[in-house]
Design an enzyme around this catalytic site. Structure first.
Site, short mmCIF file in Angstrom:
data_model
loop_
_atom_site.label_atom_id
_atom_site.label_comp_id
_atom_site.label_asym_id
_atom_site.label_seq_id
_atom_site.Cartn_x
_atom_site.Cartn_y
_atom_site.Cartn_z
N HIS A 165 -4.71 -40.44 30.14
CA HIS A 165 -4.32 -41.69 29.47
C HIS A 165 -3.87 -42.73 30.50
O HIS A 165 -4.24 -43.90 30.43
CB HIS A 165 -3.14 -41.46 28.52
CG HIS A 165 -3.39 -40.52 27.38
ND1 HIS A 165 -2.60 -39.43 27.13
CD2 HIS A 165 -4.33 -40.53 26.40
CE1 HIS A 165 -3.02 -38.81 26.05
NE2 HIS A 165 -4.08 -39.44 25.59
N LYS B 262 -0.08 -34.99 10.87
CA LYS B 262 -0.05 -34.23 12.13
C LYS B 262 1.40 -33.85 12.44
O LYS B 262 2.29 -34.68 12.29
CB LYS B 262 -0.55 -35.12 13.28
CG LYS B 262 -2.00 -34.90 13.65
CD LYS B 262 -2.26 -35.57 15.00
CE LYS B 262 -3.72 -35.73 15.33
NZ LYS B 262 -3.91 -36.50 16.56
N ARG C 204 -14.47 -38.97 26.84
CA ARG C 204 -14.58 -37.83 27.75
C ARG C 204 -15.94 -37.16 27.60
O ARG C 204 -16.61 -36.88 28.58
CB ARG C 204 -13.48 -36.80 27.43
CG ARG C 204 -12.12 -37.22 27.91
CD ARG C 204 -11.03 -36.41 27.25
NE ARG C 204 -10.96 -36.73 25.84
CZ ARG C 204 -9.98 -36.38 25.04
NH1 ARG C 204 -9.00 -35.64 25.50
NH2 ARG C 204 -9.98 -36.73 23.78
N SER D 275 -4.06 -33.76 25.53
CA SER D 275 -2.63 -33.49 25.26
C SER D 275 -2.43 -32.11 24.64
O SER D 275 -1.42 -31.46 24.88
CB SER D 275 -2.05 -34.54 24.30
OG SER D 275 -2.12 -35.80 24.87
P1 ADP Z 1 -5.82 -39.19 19.33
O1 ADP Z 1 -4.56 -38.72 18.72
O2 ADP Z 1 -6.43 -40.40 18.69
O3 ADP Z 1 -6.81 -38.11 19.67
P2 ADP Z 1 -4.96 -39.17 22.04
O4 ADP Z 1 -3.52 -39.45 22.22
O5 ADP Z 1 -5.42 -37.78 22.21
O6 ADP Z 1 -5.38 -39.79 20.67
O7 ADP Z 1 -5.82 -40.11 22.98
C1 ADP Z 1 -5.80 -41.50 22.88
C2 ADP Z 1 -6.99 -42.05 23.64
O8 ADP Z 1 -6.96 -41.58 24.96
C3 ADP Z 1 -8.35 -41.64 23.07
O9 ADP Z 1 -9.24 -42.73 23.22
C4 ADP Z 1 -8.79 -40.53 23.96
O10 ADP Z 1 -10.20 -40.45 24.04
C5 ADP Z 1 -8.20 -40.97 25.27
N1 ADP Z 1 -7.96 -39.81 26.13
C6 ADP Z 1 -7.35 -38.67 25.80
N2 ADP Z 1 -7.33 -37.81 26.85
C7 ADP Z 1 -7.96 -38.44 27.87
C8 ADP Z 1 -8.30 -38.08 29.21
N3 ADP Z 1 -8.03 -36.88 29.72
N4 ADP Z 1 -8.94 -38.99 29.98
C9 ADP Z 1 -9.24 -40.20 29.45
N5 ADP Z 1 -8.99 -40.59 28.19
C10 ADP Z 1 -8.35 -39.73 27.41
#
Ligand code: ADP
Length: 161
Positions: free
Chosen positions: A18, A42, A91, A129
């Site tokens: 992120h 969630k 990703r 995450s």
């Molecule tokens: P959600 O709850 O919508 O899945 P996340 O908090 O997991 O959201 O992720 C928010 C954004 O960050 C999404 O666009 C996701 O694709 C991106 N993201 C998550 N992990 C990564 C990563 N390792 N590298 C790049 N972008 C990421």
């Protein structure tokens, strides 16, 4: 007109994936809201205020970055903040299929919005995450996967006690 983007997600917790997407997006926008969605369906791992605090700490030297939590539709938040862009990271092809439908529906709901995608850096592609949470649940050390400002030690100890 000011270019404002929203980067919505759960950020439970923020990872270096992120962090990288946010930093790479900064030259594209005047301001970027990292928006933590409150999702009643969630179950949170980290309290939402802790997640807000961590992200603020990571970007304390970046005036363009603002952090907030929100409930409801992302497009409604965009309207409220006068934001024209939703930022998302891609990703894998699975991410693409998931994002494609959300992006297209958001466009129907709010035609002025554009969803912008940045491809994940190669080294962050396998990271999410939920893996960080799994490592912590099993007493492992996930610190290499989160920004250095994110101190997981309290949670790490809680899990191994
Ligand atoms: P959600 O709850 O919508 O899945 P996340 O908090 O997991 O959201 O992720 C928010 C954004 O960050 C999404 O666009 C996701 O694709 C991106 N993201 C998550 N992990 C990564 C990563 N390792 N590298 C790049 N972008 C990421």
């Amino acid at each position: 007109m000011k270019k404002t983007a929203i980067f919505p997600g759960s950020f439970d917790p923020i990872t270096i994936g992120h962090e990288s997407i946010i930093k790479r997006a900064l030259p594209l926008f005047d301001e970027l809201y990292v928006a933590i969605g409150i999702n009643i369906e969630k179950k949170d791992f980290f309290p939402i205020d802790q997640r807000v605090e961590w992200i603020k700490k990571v970007f304390k030297d970046y005036q363009q970055v603002k952090v907030l939590k929100y409930e409801g539709l992302t497009v409604d938040l965009c309207k409220k903040l006068n934001a024209g862009y939703i930022l998302r990271g891609l990703r894998t092809s699975a991410d693409f299929e998931f994002e494609r439908s959300i992006g297209q529906i958001n466009k129907k709901l709010y035609p002025e919005i554009e969803t912008m995608f940045l491809l994940t850096s190669t080294e962050h592609t396998p990271l999410n995450s939920s893996m960080v949470r799994d490592i912590l649940r099993h007493g492992g050390d996930a610190s290499q996967f989160v920004p250095q400002e994110v101190d997981l030690s309290a949670y790490f100890k809680k899990q191994i006690r």
